[in-house]
Design an enzyme around this catalytic site. Structure first.
Site, PDB file in Angstrom:
ATOM      1  N   ASN A 208      36.347 -24.458  20.087  1.00  0.00           N
ATOM      2  CA  ASN A 208      35.324 -23.933  19.175  1.00  0.00           C
ATOM      3  C   ASN A 208      35.020 -24.983  18.120  1.00  0.00           C
ATOM      4  O   ASN A 208      35.620 -26.052  18.115  1.00  0.00           O
ATOM      5  CB  ASN A 208      35.787 -22.605  18.569  1.00  0.00           C
ATOM      6  CG  ASN A 208      37.067 -22.759  17.789  1.00  0.00           C
ATOM      7  OD1 ASN A 208      37.115 -23.510  16.822  1.00  0.00           O
ATOM      8  ND2 ASN A 208      38.125 -22.084  18.227  1.00  0.00           N
ATOM      9  N   ASP A 276      40.001 -16.797  21.373  1.00  0.00           N
ATOM     10  CA  ASP A 276      40.376 -15.416  21.703  1.00  0.00           C
ATOM     11  C   ASP A 276      40.866 -15.286  23.139  1.00  0.00           C
ATOM     12  O   ASP A 276      41.652 -14.403  23.445  1.00  0.00           O
ATOM     13  CB  ASP A 276      39.182 -14.492  21.474  1.00  0.00           C
ATOM     14  CG  ASP A 276      38.866 -14.371  19.986  1.00  0.00           C
ATOM     15  OD1 ASP A 276      39.815 -14.181  19.209  1.00  0.00           O
ATOM     16  OD2 ASP A 276      37.688 -14.501  19.596  1.00  0.00           O
ATOM     17  N   LYS A 286      41.972 -31.363  38.958  1.00  0.00           N
ATOM     18  CA  LYS A 286      40.582 -31.286  38.479  1.00  0.00           C
ATOM     19  C   LYS A 286      39.732 -30.461  39.456  1.00  0.00           C
ATOM     20  O   LYS A 286      39.781 -30.694  40.669  1.00  0.00           O
ATOM     21  CB  LYS A 286      40.022 -32.711  38.353  1.00  0.00           C
ATOM     22  CG  LYS A 286      38.653 -32.739  37.724  1.00  0.00           C
ATOM     23  CD  LYS A 286      38.118 -34.156  37.647  1.00  0.00           C
ATOM     24  CE  LYS A 286      36.672 -34.132  37.208  1.00  0.00           C
ATOM     25  NZ  LYS A 286      35.993 -35.388  37.467  1.00  0.00           N
ATOM     26  N   PRO A 303      47.320 -14.125  22.456  1.00  0.00           N
ATOM     27  CA  PRO A 303      48.002 -13.303  21.455  1.00  0.00           C
ATOM     28  C   PRO A 303      47.287 -13.429  20.112  1.00  0.00           C
ATOM     29  O   PRO A 303      46.755 -14.505  19.796  1.00  0.00           O
ATOM     30  CB  PRO A 303      49.403 -13.932  21.377  1.00  0.00           C
ATOM     31  CG  PRO A 303      49.249 -15.311  21.914  1.00  0.00           C
ATOM     32  CD  PRO A 303      48.144 -15.254  22.916  1.00  0.00           C
TER      33      PRO A 303
END
Ligand code: CTP
Length: 396
Positions: A208, A276, A286, A303
């Site tokens: 992120n 998440d 790969k 978790p």
């Protein structure tokens, strides 16, 4: 962070003694003056000349060196420092300290002093685990001596386990915390920060946009108030702060393990943007293109680290979460605080228009038992300092 602090560094005779030279450099970078003392055994591993050159200071070696005694007696030498650091602390030095021996300069200084002492043990794993060393360790802890490490790892002798000298930045962090006079002196605070990377295959991952800037600033602000900070960070864009114990991790699972190992703590701040979900079955090799057929990824939930700690047995006294929201910020953050069981939530609007994620500034709302408190737009370090001051107030 160590401006005008005087450190007497006793270097014991172990294979890790060479790291004490780097420690001298790092302490001086932080503004400390360092006076090295070498044991006879230490001189087998590092030379007095290197220690002296790096410290830009005289090195003390011998109890019966009359010139030194005329210049500065051993009593005065041991008391002229703000902190005595023993690194590496060998099994022999620990035994001497625990039993009050004074048969060389290092042990005499340690017995004659009323200055705080911090030791960083390093020895073979069997020597560390031996009941005699563990007895000595318990005595030293009872005597209010701060013990840093040893870390787990491969030993120079090829064995594996606890016994490695803690990394130099971790030693510096512990020394900074020991010498601090700030309101968080003596408090251990855990901070998570940065994104997590969840592997898809050996070359690809899901991540992120968290830069780690806010978490890094929080850790720095807490350390500046004297906290001993354990900083568990995912792969962030920016370097971790000085003066904290850094535990680098990659995935959410690793972050949870690192957090559990760092507990107990007086407070914990969860600033990490934890992924998440992780890919359910990572490919060991790969994933290759197959004539235009698209791969499908199955996910499973990671978790919830904050909820696990907030609802766990070793819950810190104060648990602070962050809430990154793009809409209905206060309502979502308030519900999140309830659901996860934390004391405070720092809520922020991370919709792209705000430029918060990856940006320099932050506009946050602090949600506590007393309700929602809007803070004006500030730089991330300013948010961090304000939050650190509130934490100090709460832990008082
Ligand atoms: N957090 C955590 N572990 C997770 C997810 C989140 O410790 N697996 C922590 C974050 O560090 C933060 C708080 O929980 O302090 C809220 O994170 P956020 O991403 O806003 O919330 P989520 O739990 O991911 O909820 P949602 O995605 O539904 O907004």
């Amino acid at each position: 962070m160590l401006a005008n602090k005087r450190i007497l560094l006793i270097i014991g005779g172990g294979i890790a003694a060479f790291k004490a030279l780097d420690l001298i450099r790092r302490l001086r970078e932080q503004g400390a003056s360092v006076t090295p003392v070498l044991t006879r055994a230490a001189e087998q591993f590092v030379t007095p000349l290197s220690a002296s050159a790096l410290a830009a200071n005289k090195v003390y070696r011998d109890l019966f060196d009359l010139t030194d005694e005329a210049e500065m007696g051993h009593i005065e030498l041991s008391r002229s420092a703000d902190l005595i650091v023993v690194a590496p602390a060998t099994a022999d030095l620990m035994a001497k300290m625990a039993n009050g021996h004074a048969d060389d300069l290092a042990s005499t200084l340690l017995l004659a002093t009323d200055t705080p002492v911090l030791i960083a043990p390093a020895m073979n794993v069997r020597m560390w685990q031996h009941p005699a060393t563990q007895r000595n360790l318990a005595t030293l802890i009872d005597d209010a001596i701060t013990v840093v490490g040893p870390d787990d790892g491969t030993m120079a002798c090829g064995e594996f386990g606890p016994g490695r000298l803690s990394d130099v930045p971790d030693l510096v962090a512990a020394i900074v915390a020991r010498l601090s006079d700030g309101p968080l002196k003596g408090k251990h605070i855990l901070v998570t920060s940065g994104p997590t990377h969840e592997p898809i295959d050996p070359v690809r991952y899901i991540a992120n946009r968290s830069s780690g800037a806010q978490g890094t600033a929080v850790a720095a602000a807490l350390a500046a108030l004297g906290a001993q900070v354990t900083f568990v960070t995912g792969p962030a864009d920016i370097a971790p702060p000085q003066g904290v114990q850094v535990v680098p991790v990659e995935t959410a699972k690793q972050m949870l393990d690192a957090v559990n190992s760092a507990l107990p703590a007086d407070a914990a701040v969860f600033a990490a943007a934890v992924a998440d979900w992780r890919v359910a079955s990572q490919s060991a090799s790969k994933i290759k293109k197959k004539n235009g057929a698209l791969p499908s990824l199955q996910f499973e939930e990671n978790p919830d680290i904050l909820a696990t700690v907030a609802q766990g047995k070793t819950r810190p006294q104060l648990v602070v979460g962050f809430a990154a929201e793009t809409d209905d910020v206060i309502a979502h953050a308030t519900a999140k605080r309830e659901r996860k069981g934390c004391d405070w939530i720092v809520a922020n609007d991370v919709s792209p228009a705000t430029g918060i994620m990856g940006g320099a500034d932050n506009t946050v709302t602090l949600i506590t038992d007393d309700g929602a408190e809007d803070w004006p737009k500030m730089s991330k370090p300013e948010v961090a300092r304000k939050l650190a001051a509130r934490i100090a107030e709460a832990l008082k």
